[in-house]
Design a protein around this motif. Sequence first.
Motif, PDB file in Angstrom:
ATOM      1  N   ARG A 258       0.809  -1.216   0.000  1.00  0.00           N
ATOM      2  CA  ARG A 258       0.000   0.000   0.000  1.00  0.00           C
ATOM      3  C   ARG A 258       0.845   1.271   0.000  1.00  0.00           C
ATOM      4  O   ARG A 258       0.314   2.365  -0.127  1.00  0.00           O
ATOM      5  N   GLN A 259       2.185   1.111   0.131  1.00  0.00           N
ATOM      6  CA  GLN A 259       3.069   2.266   0.060  1.00  0.00           C
ATOM      7  C   GLN A 259       3.601   2.508  -1.343  1.00  0.00           C
ATOM      8  O   GLN A 259       4.034   3.619  -1.658  1.00  0.00           O
ATOM      9  N   LEU A 260       3.588   1.493  -2.181  1.00  0.00           N
ATOM     10  CA  LEU A 260       4.172   1.638  -3.506  1.00  0.00           C
ATOM     11  C   LEU A 260       3.427   2.638  -4.394  1.00  0.00           C
ATOM     12  O   LEU A 260       4.070   3.403  -5.124  1.00  0.00           O
ATOM     13  N   PRO A 261       2.091   2.652  -4.396  1.00  0.00           N
ATOM     14  CA  PRO A 261       1.417   3.636  -5.254  1.00  0.00           C
ATOM     15  C   PRO A 261       1.814   5.074  -4.955  1.00  0.00           C
ATOM     16  O   PRO A 261       1.859   5.910  -5.856  1.00  0.00           O
ATOM     17  N   ALA A 262       2.140   5.365  -3.695  1.00  0.00           N
ATOM     18  CA  ALA A 262       2.550   6.724  -3.357  1.00  0.00           C
ATOM     19  C   ALA A 262       3.854   7.089  -4.053  1.00  0.00           C
ATOM     20  O   ALA A 262       4.052   8.244  -4.464  1.00  0.00           O
ATOM     21  N   ALA A 263       4.756   6.132  -4.203  1.00  0.00           N
ATOM     22  CA  ALA A 263       6.006   6.385  -4.915  1.00  0.00           C
ATOM     23  C   ALA A 263       5.735   6.685  -6.375  1.00  0.00           C
ATOM     24  O   ALA A 263       6.338   7.602  -6.960  1.00  0.00           O
ATOM     25  N   ALA A 264       4.833   5.927  -6.994  1.00  0.00           N
ATOM     26  CA  ALA A 264       4.468   6.198  -8.383  1.00  0.00           C
ATOM     27  C   ALA A 264       3.784   7.552  -8.511  1.00  0.00           C
ATOM     28  O   ALA A 264       4.031   8.303  -9.468  1.00  0.00           O
ATOM     29  N   ASN A 265       2.923   7.885  -7.557  1.00  0.00           N
ATOM     30  CA  ASN A 265       2.263   9.191  -7.586  1.00  0.00           C
ATOM     31  C   ASN A 265       3.284  10.321  -7.532  1.00  0.00           C
ATOM     32  O   ASN A 265       3.135  11.352  -8.209  1.00  0.00           O
ATOM     33  N   ALA A 266       4.332  10.123  -6.723  1.00  0.00           N
ATOM     34  CA  ALA A 266       5.354  11.163  -6.590  1.00  0.00           C
ATOM     35  C   ALA A 266       6.102  11.374  -7.907  1.00  0.00           C
ATOM     36  O   ALA A 266       6.390  12.509  -8.295  1.00  0.00           O
ATOM     37  N   VAL A 267       6.400  10.288  -8.601  1.00  0.00           N
ATOM     38  CA  VAL A 267       7.056  10.411  -9.909  1.00  0.00           C
ATOM     39  C   VAL A 267       6.099  11.057 -10.905  1.00  0.00           C
ATOM     40  O   VAL A 267       6.483  11.933 -11.689  1.00  0.00           O
ATOM     41  N   GLY A 268       4.859  10.648 -10.886  1.00  0.00           N
ATOM     42  CA  GLY A 268       3.876  11.197 -11.810  1.00  0.00           C
ATOM     43  C   GLY A 268       3.649  12.683 -11.631  1.00  0.00           C
ATOM     44  O   GLY A 268       3.255  13.379 -12.575  1.00  0.00           O
ATOM     45  N   ALA A 269       3.905  13.179 -10.425  1.00  0.00           N
ATOM     46  CA  ALA A 269       3.679  14.601 -10.152  1.00  0.00           C
ATOM     47  C   ALA A 269       4.773  15.489 -10.724  1.00  0.00           C
ATOM     48  O   ALA A 269       4.627  16.716 -10.738  1.00  0.00           O
ATOM     49  N   LYS A 270       5.863  14.900 -11.180  1.00  0.00           N
ATOM     50  CA  LYS A 270       6.977  15.693 -11.720  1.00  0.00           C
ATOM     51  C   LYS A 270       7.467  15.114 -13.045  1.00  0.00           C
ATOM     52  O   LYS A 270       8.664  14.997 -13.289  1.00  0.00           O
ATOM     53  N   MET A 271       6.514  14.765 -13.897  1.00  0.00           N
ATOM     54  CA  MET A 271       6.856  14.145 -15.178  1.00  0.00           C
ATOM     55  C   MET A 271       7.649  15.085 -16.090  1.00  0.00           C
ATOM     56  O   MET A 271       8.403  14.631 -16.949  1.00  0.00           O
ATOM     57  N   ASP A 272       7.485  16.391 -15.920  1.00  0.00           N
ATOM     58  CA  ASP A 272       8.236  17.330 -16.759  1.00  0.00           C
ATOM     59  C   ASP A 272       9.743  17.109 -16.630  1.00  0.00           C
ATOM     60  O   ASP A 272      10.493  17.335 -17.589  1.00  0.00           O
ATOM     61  N   GLN A 273      10.177  16.659 -15.466  1.00  0.00           N
ATOM     62  CA  GLN A 273      11.603  16.435 -15.245  1.00  0.00           C
ATOM     63  C   GLN A 273      12.138  15.265 -16.068  1.00  0.00           C
ATOM     64  O   GLN A 273      13.351  15.148 -16.264  1.00  0.00           O
TER      65      GLN A 273
END
Length: 513
Positions: A258-273
């Motif tokens: 249940r912690q892994l989706p948060a890591a993906a969300n964090a990457v998704g929030a800065k896709m411009d990088q």
Amino acid sequence: MKTSAESTPSGSRPEVRAAAGRLRGIREAGVAAFRGIPFAEPPVGALRFAAPRPVGGWSGVREALSYGPPPPQGGHFGMDTLSLDAGGDDWLTVNVWSPEPDPGAGLPVMVWIQGGGYEIGMSSLPEYDGGRLARDGGVVVVTFNYRTGIEGFAQIEAAPANRGLLDQVAALEWVRDNIRAFGGDPERVTVFGQSAGGGSVAALLAMDRASGLFRRAIAQSVPGTFFSPELAADIAAACAAELGLRPTVADLSSVDPRQLPAAANAVGAKMDQWAARWGQPAHSAVLFSPVVDGEVLAVTPWQALGEGACRDIELLVGHTRDEYRLFTAINGLLGTVSEEQAANALAVFAPGPDGACRYRDAYPAADPNELYELVHSDWLFRMPSLHLAEAQTAARGRAHVYELTWSAPGMGGALGACHGLDVPLVFGNLDRGQPAMLIGGTPSPEAEALSARMRAAWACFAAHGDPGWPAYDTDQRLVQLFETQPAVTAYPQESSRLIWQSHTFPVLPLISR
């Protein structure tokens, strides 16, 4: 194992004997419903990030009244909260609706794969209730959960690729081995899905291990994103780095699912990088897609169909007219796209070195909003869907094509015939779930009539391979338009078709390391 079905005298609690044991469901509005049936062992503990394993049996009668818990979800549309509230690790379960749960009924079977960008999705959402489609269509409807996000599609060292697709194969194997007990004919299985579910259907068409598990396929709004192993591994590394870990089974299996989706969300929030490394997926916020790894998935669906891999499978494929408008609204850009934003979208997504110019020439009256939506819709959904039919037809297979052009009345009609509008229409659940907001309050007689036509077409295709309009060919290009007054006409997006006609929808690469 031989299967049989039995009902209680009242008929309100039907029972069947499946391969793993007896099941007791419930009768709802004339349809027998069985929910939360495990088709594989929970993929946790020693089975974390492994291919699905066959489920063990049980003694006595297992109650099949409640949906199984979904796999952990990303935060889109509140799915993370829904998955946490459900609890439990038994993620891989199926649900069955049958008008006649008798082994001798021999009904057509429709197996649904939900969408969600390969990152979210659960069969327990009310819009996927199969009761009305089963009752009105005279078919057995099956839905199921599969692993999404990092659990299902991240490229993880020492784990098989495409675990979400392998879950789908395992669910179809369960259908093959058990569906007769529920009144279904295992020789007449149609797999159908929308968005990432449509992309999954396309992937299954290209997978050797799915061969023989279904006879027909319906692919709705097929995404064109299929990743190279290098791209998928780089995205997985970025997600793991959010946790200070490597993208390996050894590292990630120590993390609560249940912690892994948060890591993906964090990457998704800065896709411009990540745009310089990941290219189009970063520009369109696509973190996960099927991986063309050479083993689970050897080639893209367009290549597989073009080479005749599915010549004997009947295909129904299509899209909505205004696919990307929903995402434009979600991103806060509806009606406000600037010329610079439109130009950037054309530069990133239009095919070939002259693609942007060809769009402007083909659509001379289009403003920035229209150009932005056109190229996004074409790249992500419309042209991949059309090209699937083109590839099938080129290999002398049979395909039927449709376009949904009826504008959603919800939100003042601003979303047009947007992505996802087909889901409530196909299932007939016009007043339940999030897609119901597209219908707008009490369903109109026009919405009910259109839904009935689409349900009938899908069910007829599942039963006989004929949805009620001519097969697609490259001479007339006839397609069914679903509108208040449906019509069969030449494919209406001819300008876009010509722009994309030479595009191959290749595997998306890692651009730079």
